[in-house]
Scaffold this active site. Sequence first.
Site, mmCIF file in Angstrom:
data_model
loop_
_atom_site.group_PDB
_atom_site.id
_atom_site.type_symbol
_atom_site.label_atom_id
_atom_site.label_comp_id
_atom_site.label_asym_id
_atom_site.label_seq_id
_atom_site.Cartn_x
_atom_site.Cartn_y
_atom_site.Cartn_z
ATOM 1 N N GLY A 11 0.844 -1.236 -0.081
ATOM 2 C CA GLY A 11 -0.060 0.151 -0.049
ATOM 3 C C GLY A 11 0.796 1.158 0.087
ATOM 4 O O GLY A 11 0.433 2.330 0.592
ATOM 5 N N GLY A 15 -1.735 7.239 1.113
ATOM 6 C CA GLY A 15 -2.109 7.351 2.413
ATOM 7 C C GLY A 15 -0.820 7.120 3.469
ATOM 8 O O GLY A 15 0.309 7.413 3.339
ATOM 9 N N ASP A 35 2.288 -2.261 -4.597
ATOM 10 C CA ASP A 35 1.016 -1.529 -4.593
ATOM 11 C C ASP A 35 0.487 -2.094 -5.962
ATOM 12 O O ASP A 35 1.387 -2.566 -6.847
ATOM 13 C CB ASP A 35 1.407 -0.136 -4.474
ATOM 14 N N LEU A 45 -2.982 -7.427 -4.687
ATOM 15 C CA LEU A 45 -2.758 -8.421 -3.689
ATOM 16 C C LEU A 45 -4.197 -8.964 -3.440
ATOM 17 O O LEU A 45 -4.308 -9.791 -2.563
ATOM 18 C CB LEU A 45 -2.379 -7.763 -2.346
ATOM 19 N N GLY A 74 -4.928 -1.966 1.563
ATOM 20 C CA GLY A 74 -6.385 -2.264 1.932
ATOM 21 C C GLY A 74 -7.397 -1.555 1.305
ATOM 22 O O GLY A 74 -7.037 -0.557 0.608
ATOM 23 N N SER A 118 -8.037 -2.069 12.407
ATOM 24 C CA SER A 118 -8.767 -0.868 12.524
ATOM 25 C C SER A 118 -9.419 -0.742 13.641
ATOM 26 O O SER A 118 -9.772 -1.858 14.255
ATOM 27 C CB SER A 118 -9.655 -0.889 11.078
ATOM 28 N N TYR A 156 -16.026 -4.838 6.303
ATOM 29 C CA TYR A 156 -14.836 -4.026 6.529
ATOM 30 C C TYR A 156 -14.437 -4.342 8.027
ATOM 31 O O TYR A 156 -13.087 -5.050 8.144
ATOM 32 C CB TYR A 156 -14.772 -2.589 6.186
#
Length: 266
Positions: A11, A15, A35, A45, A74, A118, A156
């Site tokens: 990733g 971000g 990524d 992925l 993600g 998270s 999520y």
Amino acid sequence: MSSTRTVVVTGSASGMGAATKAVLEADGQRVIGVDQRDAEVIADLGTPEGRAAAIAAVTEASGGAIDGLVTWAGVPGLTHVPGSVLVSVNHFGTVALHEGLRPLLALGDRPAAVAISSNSTTCQPGVPMDVVQLCLDGDEAAARDAADAAGSLGTYPATKTAIAWWARQQATTEAWAGAGITLNVVAPGAVETPLLQASRDDPTIGQFIDQYPIPIGRKGTATELAEVVAFLLGPHARFFCGSVVCVDGGTDALFRATDNPTPWVP
Ligand code: NAI
């Protein structure tokens, strides 16, 4: 043993992954970004082929040993995104990278891995626990079906619960702690990134994004989270093993103050 640490960041194009790459590189570390765009290793992925290609490319780029891994890649729960996409990227993509790169970590210097959860795991009600269990069972096809039935908004936190529990179960084993590799979890709260903006733009959940209470009074920044991950990957965090580090400005403490720690009452 090389003095320059080599760290794999999934990733890395956006971000918190991009911020982590920047923080580590500013410290003189070598980052191999993974990524689906703008990275040293371009791979999807969300598919078995993409995961295998990523592991092979990292193995080649690193020369067969790495010192750190953080899996930021993600996908958020959004009205138009099927739950199955989240299951495949957030859970199975993450597990595959940790398992596939573990032999490279075992050959590294003070190796450390960080998986990303998270605070939705503890702060969003109605987590579909069948999706969590099917992820932990390793049954991607069944987990994808259950996630599509649940929808991606509920899926999520299910994927983020499964990855935290997977990491805690693995962290203490011979393969990880026994091999000298620390494996820990970071659970961010609301952090200002393109992902959070995508949630804000969503027709269903967008209206709630800026109403969620954050006791500290603001969203987190990507760099704040990157610094926490850099610490967990570094030499001063060697006693961390299987920890879930919640970094969320106090939302989890506000909603769930007495749920953690949960005392062991026989
Ligand atoms: P972001 O959207 O800015 O970055 C995510 C990166 O993952 C992107 O570069 C994207 O291309 C990559 N990615 C997505 N699917 C991929 C795939 N199939 N294959 C390869 N790469 C893929 O997101 P952000 O906010 O930096 O989030 C990073 C992680 O932190 C995610 O796992 C997210 O769920 C988690 N998180 C984010 C929070 C937030 O408020 N921003 C809160 C809690 C957790």
